[in-house]
Design an enzyme around this catalytic site. Structure first.
Site, PDB file in Angstrom:
ATOM      1  N   GLY A 185       0.784  -1.230   0.000  1.00 34.54           N
ATOM      2  CA  GLY A 185       0.000   0.000   0.000  1.00 34.54           C
ATOM      3  C   GLY A 185       0.813   1.275   0.000  1.00 34.54           C
ATOM      4  O   GLY A 185       2.004   1.278  -0.315  1.00 34.54           O
ATOM      5  N   SER A 186       0.133   2.375   0.379  1.00 34.24           N
ATOM      6  CA  SER A 186       0.697   3.725   0.261  1.00 34.24           C
ATOM      7  C   SER A 186       1.850   3.971   1.219  1.00 34.24           C
ATOM      8  O   SER A 186       1.870   3.457   2.334  1.00 34.24           O
ATOM      9  CB  SER A 186      -0.408   4.743   0.537  1.00 34.24           C
ATOM     10  OG  SER A 186       0.148   5.999   0.828  1.00 34.24           O
ATOM     11  N   THR A 187       2.792   4.821   0.769  1.00 35.83           N
ATOM     12  CA  THR A 187       3.941   5.180   1.614  1.00 35.83           C
ATOM     13  C   THR A 187       3.514   5.982   2.844  1.00 35.83           C
ATOM     14  O   THR A 187       4.282   6.097   3.791  1.00 35.83           O
ATOM     15  CB  THR A 187       4.966   6.037   0.836  1.00 35.83           C
ATOM     16  OG1 THR A 187       4.299   7.174   0.296  1.00 35.83           O
ATOM     17  CG2 THR A 187       5.613   5.259  -0.270  1.00 35.83           C
TER      18      THR A 187
END
Lengths: 397, 130
Positions: free
Chosen positions: B61-63
């Site tokens: 997923g997102s940083t």
């Protein structure tokens, strides 16, 4: 990892807490990715700037780093959640504005230039061929690696900040020649023109790369491309394919540096582009929002919009998102006045992806395939892609 | 039994494991106020990872997930330590900024749910006590 004496001192805390934490991040990443040593970077681009993405936790982390952290290299910021001057007119609430400014103040305290743009390469954070960077902002990473031939990995917010405060990054990934070779040969057999079409092409290639499990395309069949078309393509292929580097025959500087791939080859025909474009236009569409400038509009694009809007009145919410320095040029030459008299709004420092506008509009029209992706996923809008002229037409209809 | 892997972030913690074969996205996948996994269809959906030794294959997923982990630490909802098969950058950076002991390169199929273990992030080891 081999560290210099100074790097070891930074890790041991002799340069303060923020520098030490930065070195912990960089040495750990270096060890995970088996980097032999660190390299100096000439510039940093930091993502995770909008308070909408950072939240209170991210802000707390930044404030802690700002206690004693100072940048060692030229560092700029990604778009924030609002225009720093014009936020009220764009419908941003007071509370959000206050929190966004706290985040920007923390960045400023560290010596970061708070430009808030996804196109640092257009406004002075402009690397040269072969230089090393630590950039976070997927579209700018792709542009720097591919169009300029500079070298950066896809950093996250904290790792880019760590590089800003130390001036170094671990030597792995796209910093090394061996990881920059094209993997898939892509033959484009149809004319591609305009920011929207380059965005559509980016989606076709990005989707294909994901299916193949590959990252670096080598593209042929594009006779010419403008800066604006390339920035649109970069944003799209990075969004849909996670691509950080592509080569384009006789367009990008490293196209003949490495052997042309021949194992995996595929063609893109007009029908592929048509299909992808259709996927970027939702059914049962009611457009009440038009936005141009994903990535941030260049002065050339703003000139085009001014020409199209001259003497017209917009009937829908219409944002032109751009970097503040670009907006200043538009002010000076009179484009801003023409655009604002027509009723369109500048949204400098921000964009339709990172502003807190989830659910505020029903349908958005854009010339950017990246904006379509986030318009749907993050902001729950219906979307339509079109040429810049069609976007303006929709706004005044 | 003691398993040896790789050090990601220093520190030593003892606690009960919570194990999943699914990847974890901290941004959007875990509620930072409660520590409960909220990703629909996730093996741990509805369970809390707070105060446990969290064992999963890898992050996804997102940083922004690194910041979510930091927020969990500040809210006292973070796991005590993390064991991964293969670390990703989001979880690695999250552990560093949040100071959560973390190791990887461990065959996590050897670890069962609710086992008492000691994770030593500085050595890169996990000792299974029961």
């Amino acid at each position: 990892m081999k560290l210099t004496f100074e790097e070891q001192d930074m890790l041991d805390g002799k340069y303060g807490k923020a520098t030490q934490k930065s070195m912990e991040i960089l040495t750990t990443l270096g060890e995970i990715f088996e980097a032999e040593d660190m390299i100096d970077v000439v510039g940093v681009q930091i993502a995770g700037v909008s308070y909408d993405n950072l939240g209170e936790a991210g802000l707390e982390f930044l404030s802690e780093m700002a206690e004693d952290g100072k940048v060692r290299v030229l560092t700029t910021l990604n778009p924030a959640g609002m225009d720093r001057e014009n936020w009220r007119a764009l419908g941003i609430d007071e509370e959000f504005a206050k929190n966004q400014n706290r985040a920007l103040d923390a960045f400023a305290k560290m010596g970061i230039i708070t430009t808030c743009s996804c196109t640092p390469y257009l406004i002075g954070n402009t690397p040269h061929y072969g230089q090393h960077l630590a950039w976070a902002e997927s579209s700018a990473v792709c542009y720097a690696n591919s169009v300029i031939g500079a070298r950066t990995n896809r950093e996250g917010g904290p790792s880019a900040l760590a590089s800003a405060l130390t001036g170094i990054t671990p030597r792995y990934g796209y910093h090394l020649d061996k990881n920059r070779q094209g993997e898939v040969l892509i033959k484009v057999n149809a004319p591609v023109k305009g920011t929207d079409e380059f965005g559509v092409l980016g989606k076709v290639i990005g989707d294909k790369l994901v299916k193949l499990g590959k990252k670096i395309p080598y593209i042929t069949g594009i006779p010419s491309a403008s800066i604006e078309e390339l920035k649109s393509f970069c944003a799209s292929v990075a969004t849909y394919g996670g691509t950080a580097l592509f080569h384009m025959e006789r367009i990008t500087p490293e196209f003949d540096t490495y052997p042309k791939p021949s194992d995996i080859v595929f063609d893109i025909n007009q029908s592929d582009l048509d299909k992808a474009r259709a996927e970027l236009i939702d059914d049962h569409l009611e457009i009440d929002f038009v936005s141009i400038g994903c990535p941030h509009a260049s002065i050339h694009e703003i000139a085009t919009i001014a020409k199209l809007l001259k003497g017209k009145k917009v009937k829908k919410e219409f944002w032109i998102t751009t970097a503040r320095p670009t907006k200043r040029i538009a002010d000076e030459v009179g484009y801003s006045k023409i655009i604002e008299v027509a009723g369109a709004k500048f949204a400098a420092d921000t964009c339709c992806v990172v502003a807190p506008i989830k659910g505020r509009f029903k349908g958005i029209m854009v010339d950017s395939a990246k904006a379509c992706y986030y318009g749907r996923a993050k902001n729950k809008f219906k979307v339509k892609i079109g040429k810049i002229e069609e976007c303006v037409e929709e706004a005044i209809k | 039994m003691k398993l040896s892997g790789r050090k990601i972030y220093k520190g030593k913690n003892k606690g009960k494991t919570i194990v999943t074969k699914d990847g974890i996205s901290f941004y959007g996948g875990v509620d930072p106020d409660t520590g409960i996994v909220v990703e629909v269809g996730h093996e741990l959906e509805g369970q809390s990872v707070s105060g446990k030794i969290l064992v999963f294959p890898t992050g996804k997923g997102s940083t922004v997930g690194s910041y979510t982990m930091y927020r969990m630490k500040k809210n006292n909802t973070a796991p005590l330590a993390i064991i991964n098969e293969k670390i990703d950058t989001i979880v690695a950076v999250g552990c560093i900024i949040s100071e959560i002991p973390c190791i990887d390169m461990i065959d996590i199929s050897l670890i069962k749910n609710e086992q008492e273990v000691v994770v030593n992030g500085s050595e890169g080891t996990v000792e299974i006590l029961d």
